[in-house]
Design a protein around this motif. Structure first.
Motif, short mmCIF file in Angstrom:
data_model
loop_
_atom_site.label_atom_id
_atom_site.label_comp_id
_atom_site.label_asym_id
_atom_site.label_seq_id
_atom_site.Cartn_x
_atom_site.Cartn_y
_atom_site.Cartn_z
N PRO A 54 0.81 -1.21 0.00
CA PRO A 54 0.00 0.00 0.00
C PRO A 54 0.85 1.27 0.00
O PRO A 54 1.95 1.28 0.55
N GLU A 55 0.33 2.30 -0.64
CA GLU A 55 0.94 3.63 -0.63
C GLU A 55 2.34 3.68 -1.24
O GLU A 55 3.14 4.56 -0.91
N THR A 56 2.66 2.75 -2.13
CA THR A 56 3.98 2.72 -2.73
C THR A 56 4.27 4.00 -3.52
O THR A 56 5.39 4.52 -3.48
N HIS A 57 3.27 4.53 -4.18
CA HIS A 57 3.47 5.75 -4.96
C HIS A 57 3.87 6.93 -4.07
O HIS A 57 4.68 7.76 -4.44
N ARG A 58 3.34 6.96 -2.86
CA ARG A 58 3.71 8.04 -1.93
C ARG A 58 5.14 7.85 -1.41
O ARG A 58 5.88 8.81 -1.26
N ALA A 59 5.51 6.61 -1.14
CA ALA A 59 6.88 6.33 -0.69
C ALA A 59 7.87 6.72 -1.78
O ALA A 59 8.93 7.29 -1.50
N ALA A 66 8.21 10.50 -1.91
CA ALA A 66 9.03 10.97 -0.79
C ALA A 66 10.50 10.67 -1.04
O ALA A 66 11.37 11.52 -0.79
N ALA A 67 10.80 9.49 -1.54
CA ALA A 67 12.19 9.12 -1.82
C ALA A 67 12.79 10.05 -2.88
O ALA A 67 13.96 10.44 -2.77
N TYR A 68 12.00 10.42 -3.86
CA TYR A 68 12.47 11.33 -4.91
C TYR A 68 12.85 12.68 -4.30
O TYR A 68 13.91 13.23 -4.59
N LEU A 69 12.00 13.21 -3.45
CA LEU A 69 12.28 14.50 -2.81
C LEU A 69 13.49 14.43 -1.90
O LEU A 69 14.33 15.33 -1.90
N ILE A 70 13.59 13.36 -1.13
CA ILE A 70 14.72 13.20 -0.22
C ILE A 70 16.03 13.09 -1.01
O ILE A 70 17.03 13.75 -0.68
N THR A 71 16.03 12.29 -2.07
CA THR A 71 17.23 12.13 -2.88
C THR A 71 17.65 13.44 -3.53
O THR A 71 18.83 13.79 -3.55
#
Length: 106
Positions: free
Chosen positions: A77-82, A85-90
């Motif tokens: 669930p919610e993989t698209h949100r993870a 978030a990973a894109y922004l953090i990176t």
């Protein structure tokens, strides 16, 4: 399988030249190969991971799943949100890491 394990083992471990690399010691997987996969629960990641995948990739996943005896698929669930978030953090970490260079050579 052995070649993949050797390559993975070579890529593991701390890198003192990389400021964001973990300091955790390597955990070689090559010695684990003789143990086989008995007792492991293996499934194919569905949903987000399959939605935009190319046909060749899906065919390769099917082939590996068959070889491993994986007959189930799961949807996280919610993989698209993870992923978002990973894109922004990176992007933020990369910008911070290269900030001085970017200031000098935009």
């Amino acid at each position: 399988m052995r070649d993949l394990a050797v390559a993975f083992d070579c890529l593991q471990g701390p890198d003192t030249a990389d400021p964001v690399c973990t300091s955790r010691p390597a955990a070689p997987c090559l010695p684990q190969l003789p143990l086989g996969i008995e007792g492991l629960r293996i499934a194919v990641a569905a949903g987000y991971f399959q939605e935009k995948a190319e046909a060749q990739v899906l065919a390769a996943v099917d082939q590996v799943a068959h070889a491993l005896g994986a007959s189930r698929s799961i949807t996280l669930p919610e993989t698209h949100r993870a992923r978002a978030a990973a894109y922004l953090i990176t992007a933020t970490e990369g910008a911070n890491l290269h900030r001085e260079n970017l200031r000098q050579r935009p």
